[in-house]
Design an enzyme around this catalytic site. Structure first.
Site: not given
Length: 195
Positions: A30, A56
């Site tokens: 990501s 994350y």
């Protein structure tokens, strides 16, 4: 940390991948990886306050480093590995985001209706880079790289000040493609998954 599961799976498949003679591993990362490097001193937030977005980002950095590590170790076995940022896409993963976060991303209005901002992709557009990395002859022998929108990304500085949401810049954080960091993470993961 979800990276350790990815590492254990890939390590367990190594012999099968080697026997295939021309195997590819693709990790979905990501753009959030730009916000945090891998914290070797406290990877599980045991001594620092837990921050879901830092966690994350750190796991997505680890996913990029996994591809670098596989590329460094297994290219001679005929195994290549690359990572990618699919971009923003409406998927079932967003069910884990609270409404305020969805509003901040511009993907929900004040009444709770889903919106599709211009920077969001269709599922097909989001999958395109994965398919390119997994199947295109253009990527034969290419390993340890990071892609977005079907293009290899350049290394850029990263850090916690990198904005989130649609303002996330392109590129791959220099720490996510650093061979020495990839080697260190590989050793960490080996020890963590063997114990």
């Amino acid at each position: 940390m979800n990276f350790l599961g990815h590492f254990a799976l890939v390590a367990g498949l190594h012999e099968n991948l080697r026997q295939a003679g021309d195997a590819r591993m693709v990790t979905v990362s990501s753009g959030a990886h730009l916000r945090a490097s891998f914290d070797f001193d406290d990877p599980h937030f045991e001594r620092r306050p837990y921050d879901r977005w830092a966690a994350y980002a750190q796991s997505k950095t680890a996913d990029v480093l996994l591809a670098v590590g596989v590329g460094r170790r297994w290219a001679a076995d005929g195994v290549t590995a690359n990572s990618l940022n699919p971009g923003y896409i409406h998927t079932n993963l967003q069910r884990h985001l609270d409404d305020d976060t969805r509003r901040a991303f511009g993907s929900m209005d004040d009444e709770g209706n889903l919106l599709t901002p211009d920077y969001y992709k269709t599922p097909e557009q989001g999958a395109a880079t994965s398919v390119l990395l997994a199947a295109s002859p253009l990527l034969d022998g290419v390993t340890g790289r990071y892609f977005s929108d079907n293009q290899e990304e350049e290394a850029v500085p990263g850090g916690p000040e990198v904005p989130g949401g649609p303002e996330v810049p392109g590129g791959v954080a220099h720490w996510a493609v650093d061979p020495a960091v990839a080697d260190r993470l590989w050793d960490y993961a080996l020890e963590a998954t063997l114990n």
